[in-house]
Scaffold this active site. Structure first.
Site, mmCIF file in Angstrom:
data_model
loop_
_atom_site.group_PDB
_atom_site.id
_atom_site.type_symbol
_atom_site.label_atom_id
_atom_site.label_comp_id
_atom_site.label_asym_id
_atom_site.label_seq_id
_atom_site.Cartn_x
_atom_site.Cartn_y
_atom_site.Cartn_z
ATOM 1 N N ASP A 50 30.469 30.803 8.465
ATOM 2 C CA ASP A 50 29.384 30.952 9.460
ATOM 3 C C ASP A 50 29.967 30.391 10.748
ATOM 4 O O ASP A 50 31.206 30.327 10.888
ATOM 5 C CB ASP A 50 28.123 30.194 8.998
ATOM 6 N N LYS A 105 22.583 27.769 1.807
ATOM 7 C CA LYS A 105 23.331 27.601 3.064
ATOM 8 C C LYS A 105 23.839 26.171 3.110
ATOM 9 O O LYS A 105 23.273 25.281 2.475
ATOM 10 C CB LYS A 105 22.406 27.852 4.255
HETATM 11 P P1 NDP Z 1 31.557 32.025 15.385
HETATM 12 O O1 NDP Z 1 31.755 30.558 15.287
HETATM 13 O O2 NDP Z 1 32.683 32.929 15.025
HETATM 14 O O3 NDP Z 1 31.082 32.414 16.858
HETATM 15 C C1 NDP Z 1 29.950 31.867 17.436
HETATM 16 C C2 NDP Z 1 29.899 32.350 18.877
HETATM 17 O O4 NDP Z 1 28.632 31.995 19.434
HETATM 18 C C3 NDP Z 1 30.947 31.702 19.757
HETATM 19 O O5 NDP Z 1 31.370 32.619 20.734
HETATM 20 C C4 NDP Z 1 30.180 30.540 20.391
HETATM 21 O O6 NDP Z 1 30.698 30.080 21.623
HETATM 22 C C5 NDP Z 1 28.852 31.207 20.610
HETATM 23 N N1 NDP Z 1 27.785 30.188 20.748
HETATM 24 C C6 NDP Z 1 27.495 29.158 19.931
HETATM 25 N N2 NDP Z 1 26.478 28.431 20.410
HETATM 26 C C7 NDP Z 1 26.112 29.049 21.559
HETATM 27 C C8 NDP Z 1 25.133 28.794 22.517
HETATM 28 N N3 NDP Z 1 24.299 27.740 22.402
HETATM 29 N N4 NDP Z 1 25.048 29.633 23.585
HETATM 30 C C9 NDP Z 1 25.880 30.694 23.708
HETATM 31 N N5 NDP Z 1 26.846 30.967 22.831
HETATM 32 C C10 NDP Z 1 26.961 30.157 21.779
HETATM 33 O O7 NDP Z 1 30.255 32.355 14.492
HETATM 34 P P2 NDP Z 1 29.808 33.732 13.860
HETATM 35 O O8 NDP Z 1 30.149 34.848 14.765
HETATM 36 O O9 NDP Z 1 30.265 33.771 12.457
HETATM 37 O O10 NDP Z 1 28.209 33.542 13.803
HETATM 38 C C11 NDP Z 1 27.371 33.905 14.900
HETATM 39 C C12 NDP Z 1 25.959 34.027 14.402
HETATM 40 O O11 NDP Z 1 25.889 35.044 13.378
HETATM 41 C C13 NDP Z 1 25.340 32.787 13.776
HETATM 42 O O12 NDP Z 1 23.957 32.768 14.035
HETATM 43 C C14 NDP Z 1 25.557 33.019 12.285
HETATM 44 O O13 NDP Z 1 24.635 32.296 11.510
HETATM 45 C C15 NDP Z 1 25.292 34.511 12.215
HETATM 46 N N6 NDP Z 1 25.834 35.185 11.047
HETATM 47 C C16 NDP Z 1 27.166 35.139 10.763
HETATM 48 C C17 NDP Z 1 27.657 35.815 9.679
HETATM 49 C C18 NDP Z 1 29.122 35.900 9.404
HETATM 50 O O14 NDP Z 1 29.507 36.675 8.512
HETATM 51 N N7 NDP Z 1 29.984 35.186 10.121
HETATM 52 C C19 NDP Z 1 26.766 36.513 8.738
HETATM 53 C C20 NDP Z 1 25.392 36.585 9.176
HETATM 54 C C21 NDP Z 1 24.964 35.915 10.273
HETATM 55 P P3 NDP Z 1 31.467 28.662 21.715
HETATM 56 O O15 NDP Z 1 32.834 28.935 21.200
HETATM 57 O O16 NDP Z 1 31.408 28.326 23.164
HETATM 58 O O17 NDP Z 1 30.689 27.688 20.859
#
Ligand code: NDP
Length: 446
Positions: free
Chosen positions: A166, A126
């Site tokens: 991510d 990672k």
């Molecule tokens: P994105 O950056 O596309 O989206 C993240 C989302 O989470 C945004 O809506 C963001 O809001 C919100 N967020 C972040 N921090 C917080 C918080 N403290 N409280 C509430 N909402 C929050 O990321 P992903 O969708 O790619 O990833 C989301 C999760 O999934 C992570 O844990 C990642 O590690 C996991 N993951 C992702 C994969 C992938 O293929 N993308 C694969 C496997 C796991 P804001 O815009 O306000 O920050």
């Protein structure tokens, strides 16, 4: 915790001070391994567990870049190459101001077991940076990505380490990173990064894979108890890549997502989230969830206080970030009648929250099983790159569905065999551990 494992855990605390998220991820895995090490003492004899907890390589470097006003900024970037017993290191890059070594190590550690669970030939790694992409122009994002890759390129490669996206890293960022890699190395090495655009080496379904896969996993869990998603009320935290495509698949399977969020609050939409509008706000305008509620008008409302878990639901999918669902949120979910929680994000539920779920008989799927569809489809992207092929959406989605069903069954079989029937968290840890531990034993002390 088993006494031998407790000693190993104390050693992890001593060697990695101040890395709370990494400690939490290790404790969570260790809590499932007691019966495994009792039954197979050779894992302890070969120091497999202490080797697993020490990354094979950790890279930390400076990323200088210039903003649109000519001001110079310095960020810090990381790549933790944790374990390559099963294949090249594989795992995403995260751009978020909260990133530090402990976050990257927790994510890399989780990734080892997740990747093992997919049954595919990928090791665990990672990376990321404390760069905050919010409010940055396209040009600033591009210059940051180029600067980061100017150092990272020497550590990665299709047979060595294959990063992906991510939090904060999507198709745009992967494009800039790949462009700089190609420019520096003078090689069109498609398999060095995944999450690429469709016209330049990407795979169909990769964008959707993590969210879709999480919902497939939920569907399997419900099916195992003779139920389905049809007619279920669902809440999904976050509104990024994972959340959006989880919502899409829930709706396809007959459920209704009534709330989603971002870090500023959540939107409740009793008629069901309007996915086209959500995509417009989040993917095109890169806007806030409050804008979604405003544009949707009377049907939706935005709530800045409290948590999304206060909204009653049959199924809850935390898809935002680590430790976002606490004991308080878990109690609210149970009170609202929740029957299933599946982690679309990595480690979004605190240990206290998972205790509440097991006490209340809520089915719980850990991220390393439920969200493995993203990395699995990245491995399918690598396969297509290696064979210079490009598969159809239908075929790739069918492969994803089969992989998720395989992970589901592997979790249940391991849980059964090692004495915790029906416990997906336990089964995921055990099945992932055994696959990677056996490969490590076969490869000798390296
Ligand atoms: P994105 O950056 O596309 O989206 C993240 C989302 O989470 C945004 O809506 C963001 O809001 C919100 N967020 C972040 N921090 C917080 C918080 N403290 N409280 C509430 N909402 C929050 O990321 P992903 O969708 O790619 O990833 C989301 C999760 O999934 C992570 O844990 C990642 O590690 C996991 N993951 C992702 C994969 C992938 O293929 N993308 C694969 C496997 C796991 P804001 O815009 O306000 O920050």
């Amino acid at each position: 915790m088993d006494i031998h494992l407790q000693e190993q855990y104390d050693e992890v605390l001593r060697r990695n001070p101040g890395e709370a998220e990494f400690h939490q991820a290790v404790a969570e895995v260790f809590s499932s391994l007691g019966t495994v090490v009792a039954k197979h003492p050779h894992y302890a004899d070969a120091a497999v567990i202490s080797r697993l907890c020490e990354p094979e390589r950790q890279i930390i470097f400076r990323v200088p870049w210039t903003d649109d006003n000519g001001r110079i900024h310095i960020n810090r970037a990381f790549r933790v190459e944790f374990n390559s017993a099963l294949g090249p290191y594989k795992g995403g890059l995260r751009f978020h101001p909260s990133v530090y070594l402990g976050i990257i190590k927790f994510l890399g550690f989780e990734q080892i077991f997740k990747n093992a669970l997919t049954g595919l030939p990928i090791g665990g790694g990672k990376g990321g940076s404390d760069f905050d992409p919010k409010g940055r122009s396209d040009g600033e994002i591009m210059r940051f990505c180029q600067s980061l890759m100017t150092e990272l390129y020497r550590h990665i490669g299709e047979y060595t380490d294959v990063p992906a996206g991510d939090i904060g890293v999507g198709g745009r960022e992967i494009g800039y990173l790949f462009g700089q890699y190609k420019r520096i190395t003078n090689r069109y090495e498609s398999g060095v990064l995944t999450g690429k655009g469709l016209s330049w080496g990407g795979s169909r379904v990769r964008t959707e894979a993590t969210g879709y896969g999480t919902v497939y996993f939920v569907d399997e869990m419900l099916r195992a108890r003779g139920e389905s998603l049809d007619g279920k009320r669902v809440t999904v935290s976050g509104s990024g890549n994972v959340a959006i495509y989880a919502i899409e698949k829930v709706h396809e399977l007959g459920g209704t997502v009534v709330a989603c969020s971002d870090s500023a609050g959540y939107a409740v939409d009793e008629k069901g989230i309007d996915l086209n509008l959500l995509k417009q706000v989040k993917e095109v305008r890169r806007g806030r969830i409050s804008e979604y509620a405003d544009l949707r008008g009377g049907d939706a409302s935005f709530v800045a206080d409290g948590t999304i878990w206060d909204v009653p639901a049959d199924v809850a999918l935390p898809c935002a970030t680590q430790n976002e669902l606490t004991e308080e949120g878990a109690l609210a979910l149970v009170k609202g009648g929740c029957q299933v929680v599946a982690e679309g994000a990595n480690m979004p539920c605190t240990p206290e929250a998972t205790k509440v779920f097991s006490g209340a008989g809520v089915l719980f799927a850990p991220g390393k099983a439920a969200n493995a569809g993203g990395v699995a489809t990245s491995a399918l992207e690598m396969q297509q790159n290696a064979s210079r092929d490009s598969w159809s959406f239908e075929y790739t989605e069918e492969r994803l569905g089969n992989i998720m069903r395989g992970i589901h069954d592997r979790c249940l079989e391991a849980a059964d065999e090692y004495g915790s029937p029906g416990d997906y968290q336990f089964g995921a840890n055990v099945a992932g551990f055994i696959r990677v531990a056996d490969a490590m034993l076969a490869l000798g002390v390296i």
